[in-house]
Structure formats: structure tokens, C-alpha cells
Design an enzyme around this catalytic site. Structure first.
Site, mmCIF file in Angstrom:
data_model
loop_
_atom_site.group_PDB
_atom_site.id
_atom_site.type_symbol
_atom_site.label_atom_id
_atom_site.label_comp_id
_atom_site.label_asym_id
_atom_site.label_seq_id
_atom_site.Cartn_x
_atom_site.Cartn_y
_atom_site.Cartn_z
ATOM 1 N N ASP A 5 6.190 -16.280 -14.549
ATOM 2 C CA ASP A 5 6.104 -17.856 -14.659
ATOM 3 C C ASP A 5 5.084 -17.863 -16.549
ATOM 4 O OD1 ASP A 5 3.620 -18.538 -13.842
ATOM 5 O OD2 ASP A 5 3.892 -19.318 -12.346
ATOM 6 N N ASP A 57 5.625 -18.202 -3.415
ATOM 7 C CA ASP A 57 4.507 -17.232 -4.245
ATOM 8 C C ASP A 57 3.325 -17.987 -3.871
ATOM 9 O OD1 ASP A 57 3.995 -18.537 -7.189
ATOM 10 O OD2 ASP A 57 5.406 -18.557 -6.476
ATOM 11 N N CYS A 77 -8.638 -5.954 14.426
ATOM 12 C CA CYS A 77 -8.883 -5.411 13.646
ATOM 13 C C CYS A 77 -8.178 -4.416 13.409
ATOM 14 C CB CYS A 77 -9.051 -6.490 12.405
ATOM 15 S SG CYS A 77 -7.393 -6.182 11.034
ATOM 16 N N CYS A 133 -6.532 -3.619 10.188
ATOM 17 C CA CYS A 133 -6.919 -2.964 8.622
ATOM 18 C C CYS A 133 -8.401 -2.484 8.287
ATOM 19 C CB CYS A 133 -6.544 -4.684 8.334
ATOM 20 S SG CYS A 133 -7.850 -5.372 7.428
ATOM 21 N N CYS A 152 -11.099 -4.155 7.473
ATOM 22 C CA CYS A 152 -11.841 -4.100 8.743
ATOM 23 C C CYS A 152 -12.494 -3.146 9.363
ATOM 24 C CB CYS A 152 -11.456 -5.116 10.101
ATOM 25 S SG CYS A 152 -10.499 -6.934 9.470
ATOM 26 N N HIS A 207 -7.536 -8.937 3.745
ATOM 27 C CA HIS A 207 -7.494 -8.323 4.913
ATOM 28 C C HIS A 207 -6.280 -10.214 5.636
ATOM 29 C CE1 HIS A 207 -8.840 -10.072 9.416
ATOM 30 N NE2 HIS A 207 -8.135 -11.183 8.671
HETATM 31 ZN ZN LIG Z 1 -8.668 -6.715 8.602
#
Ligand SMILES: [Zn+2]
Length: 442
Positions: A96, A257, A382, A384, A387, A409
Site C-alpha cells: 500500500d 491487515d 504454550c 510455541c 515460549c 507469540h
Molecule cells: Zn507462546
């Protein structure tokens, strides 16, 4: 519905050392750093949006350094963003023109040909026409009523640019142009959308929603939808209300977005760490503020004025870090960690412009939120990469490398949230597909 992440060079150093608060040895900015889609096991978004305002040029300074901006132009968006590996190379990159960077100018500084060249040379898959932000908003104005002279001028400029942009982009069949909708009222926005559709656009980007409240956004989307074909796709530009996206999916939103999940990690007063509850709703935890005593502006001022001694600050800071790390390892109690962190927080939270009672109250509120974080220890649940590798450090509000990791995260949790919302909606509307087949398809 696609979640497009609006990037502004937010990366982390994967070798950052939390114990010493130092970058990996010899770390080179950008080259050794990683974007969310590089660091996380699965990319936490469907595509990236790059705004010309962030890249910057000779007219406006963006976030990129001159060298980065040059490299961006030389190698293209995909290679620059390192969004060119494996399955990433199939994901869209939106562009953009960063209308907010020239909002105060009489007319946009770019021609349609110029911006199209920027998109095509940069290898963007999608790009928005050159719009001009309209500030006025009148929810009640009917038809083309209302709107200041300036609003009407910007309305015409936006449409004229979109007409040129559409015509010029026909030369690039692989590129998808989006016509930007600007208006001062729900009806004028709807009319703009209708005009864009008649120019040949089948994908529209709705701009100017940032200052609007949820109710006004609903009214705008409703009137726009009423005026355009069901097959015309809509993109919400810079959607700041990302956490409320589920309210708006009924308007046939193809994409939106946002950066807000990342930004809230270090800009929000309380909601810094996202979690997904069992019922699929988002919930938030406050981060544990342990800033570096030598880098916090309030603390620096206080030591300069002789109100605190540097060594006392360092002692409290070290104790706060040790207490939360101990808690993470199962040593020490929640109460002790809370007390130690608050003893340090008190020093930079006290606002000399407020009275004692107000300050006490603020500290009490902070304590309540902090207690919840320390008690629940959400980072433990968590899985991920952030973490798992950073553990409690992800919850500590301190230095860009922790704060942005928390942002990464959040992006991961948010992306799961969006996909869950879509599944719920899919199941609610699509009754004909047997549930087992639907599960296999996913
Ligand atoms: Zn996480």
C-alpha cells in the site's frame, strides 16, 4: 479470510542471551535476525503487507535505513522479507502507498504509474491504488450529502487515481490491483466502492477505518456490501480492531491487515500476552515490567536528580529478575515474586504529577494484574517456539528482544484464533458437508 501481517521491520535476534542481555556474538542487524515467519515453527499469518511509508524514499523517511531501502528495491519484497523459502513463496505480499505518511499534503506525492512500478519491481502480488485519507466522518449523512470541500476533493483524487491504476495494471496479469475506498460517510464510501467496481476492480481495500468505532465500521461495511456484487472481495486496511475481527466476518471479508497483536506486546498498558481460551476466545495477560535501570527514562532522570542511587536500582532490578526466574523454576513463592517486582515497579511507576492516593491506586491495579500472571504462569502452557525457548523471559517487559518475542507469540495465538473463528463460522453455515469429511479436508 486471510490475516495479512503489516510488517515494519520487526525481527528478533535468535541468539540473544537473556542472562547477560546481549545479542549473539558478532550479530549483524537484519542479516542475523529473524522475522516471525522465520522464527516460528509455522508462519503466524497468511501473507505480508508492506507499506511504502515504512520502506520510505527520498520524500519520506520510513523505518528502513537507506541501505535496507536500496536492497529492498534491488532484490524485491519477497527476497528482502525472506518470504521466498518453501511454502512461503506461495503466500501473497500486499503493498500500500502509506497514505498516512502524506496525509497533510494537498495531493498524494505519487502518480499511479510510479506506485505501480514500485509494486511490480518489488514483486508484490497485490497492491493498493494511491488514495488520500479523508478525516471527516458523518455517520448520519445520506447519499452524497455532507462532507467538507477537502473531503470531496480527496474523494475525487482517490477515485481518479484508482481509475489510472486499474488501467495501467492491466499490463501485468499476475498482479492483483486493489481499489481503495475513501469516503466521509457510510453512503459515500459505498458509492466509492460501486464506482471502483464499475472500473473493473473485483477486490477493494477499505481505508480510513482507524479512527472509527466498531458501530461505525459495521454501518460502513453494511452499506458498502449493499451496493456491490457478492463476488467482489473486501480488504480492511490497517485494521486496528483485530481482536474484534469475528464481528465483521459476516460482510464477506476476504482479508485484513494488522500489526496490533505484535504491538500490544509492548504498547498496551495491560494486554501484553495473548492466550486462547478453551472456548476459542482471546484472553490477555499483563507482562512483568522489569526495565533495565540504565535504560528507563524515568529512572535515569531520577538518578540524575539524585532521588535514587544507581546501585540501589540495580539491586532491586536484579532481585526482581531473580525472583521471577526462581518462580519459573518452581522455587520461591508467588507472593515473594510479586513483592520483589512491585518494589522495583514502584520506583518508575510513581508519577510526581499525581497525588499519593492516585499513585497508590495505580500500584494496586498493577499488582492485581501482575499477580494473575505470576499465579497462572501462562507461558508454561504454550508450546510455541518463543515460549519453549524463552520460558518466563517472554513475559518480562524488558528490551526489544523479549518484547518482540512476546509479539511473535501473540501473532501465533492470534492466527490460531482467526482460523478457529473461521471454522466455527464454516460449521455454522455449511450444513451440507458431513462433519467427518470436513475434518479430513482441513
Ligand atoms: Zn507462546
Amino acid at each position: 479470510m486471510k490475516f495479512i501481517y503489516a510488517d515494519s521491520l520487526d525481527f528478533i535476534d535468535p541468539r540473544y542471551d537473556f542472562a547477560t542481555d546481549r545479542n549473539g556474538p558478532g550479530r549483524q542487524l537484519y542479516w542475523d535476525d529473524q522475522y516471525p515467519h522465520e522464527f516460528m515453527a509455522t508462519p503466524p499469518y497468511d501473507g505480508i503487507l508492506v507499506s511504502r511509508g515504512i520502506v520510505g524514499d527520498h520524500r519520506f523517511t520510513g523505518r528502513y535505513t537507506a541501505g535496507q531501502s536500496m536492497r529492498f528495491r534491488r532484490v524485491g519484497a519477497r527476497k528482502f522479507l525472506r518470504f521466498d523459502v518453501g511454502a512461503l513463496s506461495e503466500k501473497p505480499i500486499y503493498g500500500d502507498c502509506g497514505a498516512f505518511s502524506y496525509v497533510n499534503e494537498q495531493v498524494p506525492p505519487y502518480s499511479s504509474a510510479e506506485i505501480l512500478e514500485f509494486y511490480v519491481d518489488g514483486g508484490f502480488t497485490h497492491g493498493c491504488s494511491v488514495d488520500h485519507v479523508i478525516f471527516d466522518f458523518d455517520r448520519e449523512a445520506k447519499g452524497m450529502d455532507g462532507g467538507s470541500d477537502d473531503a470531496r476533493r480527496r474523494f475525487e483524487i482517490t477515485l481518479e487515481n484508482a481509475r489510472d491504476f486499474r488501467a495501467l495494471s492491466r499490463r501485468y496479469p499476475a498482479f492483483t490491483p486493489l481499489g481503495v475506498v475513501q469516503g466521509w460517510s457510510p453512503d459515500s464510501k459505498a458509492l466509492a466502492a460501486q464506482k471502483l467496481e464499475s472500473m473493473g476492480y473485483d477486490y477493494l481495500a477499505i481505508g480510513g477505518m482507524v479512527p472509527l468505532n466498531a458501530k461505525s465500521i459495521h454501518i460502513c461495511l453494511e452499506s458498502i456490501r449493499k451496493k456491490i456484487k457478492p463476488s467482489t472481495r473486501l480488504h480492511l486496511l490497517g485494521f486496528a480492531k483485530a481482536e474484534q475481527i469475528s464481528e465483521f466476518t459476516k460482510y464477506g471479508i476476504e482479508s485484513f491487515d494488522s500489526t496490533s497483536p505484535l504491538l500490544r506486546a509492548f504498547k498496551d498498558a495491560r494486554a501484553n500476552y495473548y492466550v486462547l481460551k478453551a472456548d476459542g476466545a482471546l484472553d490477555y495477560y499483563t507482562a512483568i515490567r522489569i526495565p533495565q535501570a540504565t535504560e528507563n527514562s524515568r529512572l535515569l532522570r531520577a538518578t540524575k536528580e539524585g532521588r535514587y542511587r544507581q546501585e540501589d536500582l540495580t539491586e532491586l532490578e536484579t532481585a526482581a529478575l531473580a525472583a521471577v526466574r526462581d518462580l519459573d523454576k518452581g522455587k520461591g513463592s508467588v507472593d515473594r515474586a510479586l513483592e520483589t517486582v512491585l518494589a522495583y515497579n514502584k520506583l518508575f511507576m510513581l508519577d510526581p504529577t499525581k497525588d499519593e492516593k492516585q499513585n497508590e491506586r495505580a500500584l494496586e491495579v498493577t499488582g492485581t494484574h501482575l499477580l494473575r500472571t505470576l499465579k497462572d504462569r501462562p507461558w508454561k502452557n504454550c508450546h510455541c517456539r518463543v515460549c519453549e525457548s524463552a520460558s518466563v523471559e517472554v513475559l518480562i517487559f524488558r528490551s526489544s528482544n523479549r518484547n518482540k518475542r512476546r509479539g511473535f507469540h501473540n501473532l501465533g495465538v492470534y492466527y490460531d484464533y482467526v482460523r478457529r473463528q473461521l471454522n466455527v463460522e464454516h460449521q455454522a453455515t455449511d450444513v451440507e458437508v458431513p462433519s467427518r469429511r470436513r475434518a479430513a479436508k482441513r
